[in-house]
Design an enzyme around this catalytic site. Structure first.
Site, PDB file in Angstrom:
ATOM      1  N   ARG A 181      18.014  24.615 -22.285  1.00 22.17           N
ATOM      2  CA  ARG A 181      19.234  24.601 -21.039  1.00 22.17           C
ATOM      3  C   ARG A 181      18.832  25.092 -19.839  1.00 22.17           C
ATOM      4  NH1 ARG A 181      24.046  26.830 -24.524  1.00 22.17           N
ATOM      5  NH2 ARG A 181      22.433  28.557 -24.695  1.00 22.17           N
ATOM      6  N   ASP A 185      22.391  31.411 -19.386  1.00 19.66           N
ATOM      7  CA  ASP A 185      23.347  32.344 -18.682  1.00 19.66           C
ATOM      8  C   ASP A 185      22.419  32.704 -17.445  1.00 19.66           C
ATOM      9  OD1 ASP A 185      25.603  31.980 -20.100  1.00 19.66           O
ATOM     10  OD2 ASP A 185      24.758  33.532 -21.539  1.00 19.66           O
TER      11      ASP A 185
END
Length: 473
Positions: free
Chosen positions: A360, A406
């Site tokens: 991701r 993140d």
């Protein structure tokens, strides 16, 4: 024998083969026009039979051994939960119904025009059914979700009454809980509906929820950080990411593309993470999808879970101020060592399961390289990516020295002017709903039981270990 095998068989006549082929094409055309609800409903009997047969044949098979360290270590790695949508491999990363993120981007329908990003509506379809939807099916689903967007007056009044300094995630959870008044499942259960229909009302609640989340998120954003007025209105002809971008007040085409990517890749990450597991756990008690998702969002709000993206950005700003424009490897390395030697961690690095760079993260990095390769914060993140894994490896106190999702998401949002880091977890929450609600519907369809693991006190564990040692001696 399948239709495809029959068509290939030499044992049938050409006339029969022609008839079969026409039947096959009609079936394919019919399948491509089915709604998501119809597609899933058709699957339920075979799913139930598959699980029933599998359990009957292998139900007593031992699939894991649990150590005392795992019991005290947050149940890390214990195989004890069924989650159909995704599986996380430590080395390979996430697979959605067997597909990697690059495969998802290639196979799912994209936004209109020259869009390069997948639509989260398509991923929702895939997670629920295991099938890639057609563009027509996704457009119909987009319209369906948009048609469910209106918020009850009491939810709007609730959001308008909340203090601006109440964290956006607390407001998000409260608004979702307040939507319990609209729960079709809760009303049906109270009226004594047959349990075979639980999935039907859970499906309706889930789509109602997904349809309303952009309105809730944008209302919170505009109330807390802007003038309180939502940026625009829902357009039934637009996809989910495009409507969300408009409601937030962003008309930039590339920001809309970012919303499509963001909502897709943040949606699901196996069932054991806090937000997914909590939604599943509360849902197993037959709480409505509204109450179940609200519980999951309270878990996502924690700094060890979804709120981490806010902390990463705050840390990046401190780093930027400290190095004062010197983004050399030496300067970054010194700051990282100073961080570690002071007893702090490097935010955005490490993962409970992954042992490689988070796919991701790479998807977001690819987006930045295509849209703003010279952006200052992106250059800083890129340099940290070059330096941090080596520093963390030398430090020797982390099992995974690689960046997670993140460590990049905040930089993308900053570039387009969504600068309010405390709101980022709300966007994460909208995305996570696309991942956890399909499993909730599946659980209701197959009659999954309430979750109830066994717990022991430390004293009881001592007795258990003593008995094991005695029996093995």
């Amino acid at each position: 024998m399948s239709q495809t095998t029959l068509l290939q068989s030499k044992a049938i006549s050409n006339a029969t083969r022609s008839t079969l082929f026409k039947t096959f094409l009609r079936a394919r055309r019919l399948q491509s026009t089915l709604t998501l609800k119809e597609t899933f409903a058709n699957q339920i009997p075979s799913r139930i039979e598959e699980i029933k047969s599998f359990k009957k044949q292998y139900g007593k098979t031992v699939i894991d051994q649990v150590t005392l360290d795992q019991a005290y270590g947050g149940m890390r790695g214990i195989k004890s939960m069924v989650w159909e949508g995704s599986v996380l491999d430590p080395e390979e990363g996430i697979r959605f119904r067997g597909l990697t993120i690059p495969e998802i981007k290639a196979k799912l329908p994209h936004g209109p025009g020259d869009s390069q990003e997948p639509l989260p509506e398509g991923l929702f379809w895939l997670l629920l059914t295991g099938e890639i939807p057609t563009e027509q099916q996704v457009r119909q689903l987009s319209t369906d979700l948009a048609s469910r967007s209106e918020l009850p007056e009491h939810v709007v009044k609730l959001l308008d009454s909340l203090p601006k300094d109440l964290h956006p995630m607390a407001q998000f959870s409260m608004a979702i809980t307040a939507l319990e008044s609209e729960s079709k499942f809760a009303k049906a259960y109270a009226s004594g509906v047959n349990r075979s229909e639980y999935w039907n009302y859970s499906y309706e609640d889930s789509l109602d929820l997904l349809g309303k989340l952009p309105m809730i998120a944008s209302k919170i954003y505009r109330n807390v950080f802007k003038d309180g007025k939502i940026g625009g209105s829902i357009d039934l002809n637009k996809d989910y990411g495009a409507n969300l971008a408009t409601l937030l007040g962003f008309e930039n085409k590339d920001f809309t593309e970012l919303m499509r990517l963001y909502l897709t890749i943040h949606s699901d990450h196996e069932g054991g993470n806090v937000s997914a597991h909590t939604t599943h756990l509360v849902g197993s008690a037959l709480s409505s999808p509204f109450l179940s998702l609200a519980a999951g969002m309270n878990g996502l709000a924690g700094p060890l879970h979804g709120r981490a993206n806010q902390e990463v950005l705050e840390w990046l700003f401190k780093l930027r101020d400290e190095v004062n424009g010197d983004y050399s490897k030496e300067s970054i390395e010194k700051y990282l060592w100073d961080t570690l030697n002071s007893g702090r961690v490097i935010p955005g690095y490490g993962h409970a399961v992954l042992r490689k760079t988070d796919p991701r993260y790479m998807a977001q990095r690819d987006f930045a390289q295509r849209h703003f390769p010279n952006y200052e914060l992106f250059k800083l993140v890129s340099m940290i990516y070059e330096v941090a894994p080596k520093v963390l490896t030398k430090h020797g106190k982390t099992k995974n020295p690689w960046p997670n999702v993140d460590s990049h998401s905040g930089v993308l949002l900053q570039y387009y002017g969504l600068n309010e880091a405390s709101f980022y977890t709300v966007l994460f929450g909208v995305s996570r709903a696309f991942g956890v609600l399909p499993q909730l519907i599946i659980d209701r369809a197959v009659g999954a039981p309430i979750e109830r693991p066994k717990s022991f006190s430390t004293e009881k564990y001592k007795q258990l270990v003593a008995q094991i040692q005695k029996s093995s001696s």
